[in-house]
Scaffold this motif. Structure first.
Motif, PDB file in Angstrom:
ATOM      1  N   LYS A  11      -0.894  -4.186   8.764  1.00  0.00           N
ATOM      2  CA  LYS A  11      -1.113  -3.494  10.028  1.00  0.00           C
ATOM      3  C   LYS A  11      -2.572  -3.672  10.439  1.00  0.00           C
ATOM      4  O   LYS A  11      -3.477  -3.503   9.619  1.00  0.00           O
ATOM      5  CB  LYS A  11      -0.788  -2.001   9.888  1.00  0.00           C
ATOM      6  N   VAL A  12      -2.793  -4.033  11.696  1.00  0.00           N
ATOM      7  CA  VAL A  12      -4.151  -4.155  12.211  1.00  0.00           C
ATOM      8  C   VAL A  12      -4.682  -2.761  12.513  1.00  0.00           C
ATOM      9  O   VAL A  12      -4.031  -1.974  13.199  1.00  0.00           O
ATOM     10  CB  VAL A  12      -4.181  -5.003  13.497  1.00  0.00           C
ATOM     11  N   ARG A  57       0.683  -2.379   3.224  1.00  0.00           N
ATOM     12  CA  ARG A  57       1.684  -1.642   2.458  1.00  0.00           C
ATOM     13  C   ARG A  57       2.142  -2.646   1.408  1.00  0.00           C
ATOM     14  O   ARG A  57       2.910  -3.563   1.697  1.00  0.00           O
ATOM     15  CB  ARG A  57       2.826  -1.208   3.382  1.00  0.00           C
ATOM     16  N   TYR A  58       1.642  -2.508   0.193  1.00  0.00           N
ATOM     17  CA  TYR A  58       1.713  -3.584  -0.801  1.00  0.00           C
ATOM     18  C   TYR A  58       3.139  -4.086  -1.046  1.00  0.00           C
ATOM     19  O   TYR A  58       3.386  -5.292  -1.076  1.00  0.00           O
ATOM     20  CB  TYR A  58       1.083  -3.115  -2.114  1.00  0.00           C
ATOM     21  N   ASN A  70       2.512   4.278   2.518  1.00  0.00           N
ATOM     22  CA  ASN A  70       1.106   4.292   2.927  1.00  0.00           C
ATOM     23  C   ASN A  70       0.593   2.884   3.204  1.00  0.00           C
ATOM     24  O   ASN A  70       0.852   1.953   2.448  1.00  0.00           O
ATOM     25  CB  ASN A  70       0.243   4.915   1.828  1.00  0.00           C
ATOM     26  N   PHE A  71      -0.163   2.764   4.283  1.00  0.00           N
ATOM     27  CA  PHE A  71      -0.920   1.542   4.540  1.00  0.00           C
ATOM     28  C   PHE A  71      -2.342   1.823   4.082  1.00  0.00           C
ATOM     29  O   PHE A  71      -2.974   2.775   4.559  1.00  0.00           O
ATOM     30  CB  PHE A  71      -0.899   1.189   6.027  1.00  0.00           C
ATOM     31  N   VAL A  72      -2.832   1.009   3.153  1.00  0.00           N
ATOM     32  CA  VAL A  72      -4.167   1.233   2.596  1.00  0.00           C
ATOM     33  C   VAL A  72      -5.050   0.022   2.863  1.00  0.00           C
ATOM     34  O   VAL A  72      -4.577  -1.037   3.276  1.00  0.00           O
ATOM     35  CB  VAL A  72      -4.091   1.504   1.073  1.00  0.00           C
ATOM     36  N   LYS A  93      -8.874  -1.825  -5.345  1.00  0.00           N
ATOM     37  CA  LYS A  93      -8.999  -0.414  -5.716  1.00  0.00           C
ATOM     38  C   LYS A  93      -8.054   0.462  -4.893  1.00  0.00           C
ATOM     39  O   LYS A  93      -7.390   1.360  -5.429  1.00  0.00           O
ATOM     40  CB  LYS A  93     -10.447   0.042  -5.509  1.00  0.00           C
ATOM     41  N   ALA A  94      -7.954   0.208  -3.593  1.00  0.00           N
ATOM     42  CA  ALA A  94      -7.108   1.024  -2.723  1.00  0.00           C
ATOM     43  C   ALA A  94      -5.633   0.840  -3.053  1.00  0.00           C
ATOM     44  O   ALA A  94      -4.857   1.801  -3.043  1.00  0.00           O
ATOM     45  CB  ALA A  94      -7.372   0.667  -1.262  1.00  0.00           C
ATOM     46  N   ILE A  95      -5.239  -0.388  -3.360  1.00  0.00           N
ATOM     47  CA  ILE A  95      -3.832  -0.662  -3.679  1.00  0.00           C
ATOM     48  C   ILE A  95      -3.442   0.018  -4.984  1.00  0.00           C
ATOM     49  O   ILE A  95      -2.393   0.665  -5.077  1.00  0.00           O
ATOM     50  CB  ILE A  95      -3.590  -2.183  -3.764  1.00  0.00           C
ATOM     51  N   ILE A  96      -4.296  -0.100  -5.994  1.00  0.00           N
ATOM     52  CA  ILE A  96      -4.020   0.558  -7.277  1.00  0.00           C
ATOM     53  C   ILE A  96      -4.020   2.072  -7.089  1.00  0.00           C
ATOM     54  O   ILE A  96      -3.198   2.794  -7.674  1.00  0.00           O
ATOM     55  CB  ILE A  96      -5.061   0.129  -8.330  1.00  0.00           C
TER      56      ILE A  96
END
Length: 285
Positions: free
Chosen positions: A132-133, A167-168, A177-179, A184-187
């Motif tokens: 997502k942009v 969103r992994y 969640n879109f991170v 670090k954010a994905i984990i």
């Protein structure tokens, strides 16, 4: 003895040819940019002829001249015609308007091979990374760059890299969640460290490379082109399909691509070679 050598050489040649044919299937024939219709110049989010349509052949990436494993797609962003806020992020028009994915051979395999951030295309599967942009993204032209061997994608507009969230994995049972596009954010979103192959420094180098191309990139497909009759109904934006298109059968997220049969084919042929060799020795004895 000479006959035995000839037999071994023949079998070895057959084995190498079989392996070469199988390995060549690793690379996709084409890659597609799929997402909300707003990313294709259409203000109507309900358009089911473009956007979230894996069978459309007008959303393909184009190889960038002089660059290995780098592809580009040029399109135009349009604000949604209805921008009425919705508390549900899965239904909010502005939240949906810049979401997208990258597919491999979507025209043949629909949603089966979706890019997974940081992972090479040979391991892509169904229900993988959705982007997502979130940065300063304006209505107008933009370019999408993609490296299938690294599982990297970025968006460039006005010679600047636009911030993306990810969103992994996009299976319904995974996080919604879109991170930030950082390891670090994905984990931190709940994924095990060992399952995240994304590397921040490699991704930065990829983005810098794309920024350096400027206007030198090869021309790609124009935004919102005419749609062929082969286009099918779009997948609902609020939930990516968890089934293989048209079958109703849940896709195997670990299913190998055609090229993954190479090791099996090689083992089978080598086994045949050994059998021929043993038989020849017995006959000569």
């Amino acid at each position: 003895m000479r006959k035995l050598v000839k037999k071994i050489a023949t079998v070895a040649l057959a084995a190498s040819m079989t392996a070469a044919m199988s390995v060549s299937a690793f690379a996709a024939d084409f890659y597609q940019f799929v997402g909300n219709p707003n990313l294709f110049g259409d203000a109507d989010q309900g358009n089911d002829k473009i956007g979230w349509v894996p069978t459309v052949d007008t959303q393909n990436f184009t190889a960038v001249d002089g660059q290995d494993d780098l592809y580009v797609y040029t399109s135009t962003y349009a604000l949604p015609s209805d921008q009425t806020p919705n508390e549900d992020p899965k239904k909010d028009p502005m939240n949906l308007s810049t979401q997208f994915k990258v597919l491999a051979d979507g025209q043949d395999f629909a949603w089966n091979y979706q890019m997974c951030l940081g992972i090479p295309e040979s391991a892509w599967a169904d229900n993988q990374s959705q982007f997502k942009v979130v940065g300063d993204f304006q209505p107008g032209e933009f370019k999408v760059y993609m490296d299938p061997k690294k599982g990297f994608v970025c968006i460039i507009q006005n010679n600047k890299s636009v911030e993306l969230n990810v969103r992994y994995h996009s299976k319904d049972e995974e996080s919604w969640n879109f991170v930030a596009l950082t390891r670090k954010a994905i984990i931190g979103d709940g994924y095990a460290d060992s399952s995240v192959y994304f590397k921040d420094d490699e991704y930065k180098a990829f983005v810098d490379k794309c920024l350096g191309l400027g206007s030198a990139a090869a021309p790609a497909a124009t935004a919102a082109p005419a749609v062929t009759e082969a286009a099918t109904t779009a997948a609902p934006v609020e939930t990516q399909p968890a089934t293989t298109a048209g079958t109703g059968v849940k896709s195997n997220t670990n299913s190998p691509k055609t090229g993954d049969v190479a090791p099996v084919a090689m083992l089978a042929v080598l086994a045949a070679a050994v059998a021929v060799t043993v038989a020849a020795k017995r006959k000569e004895a």
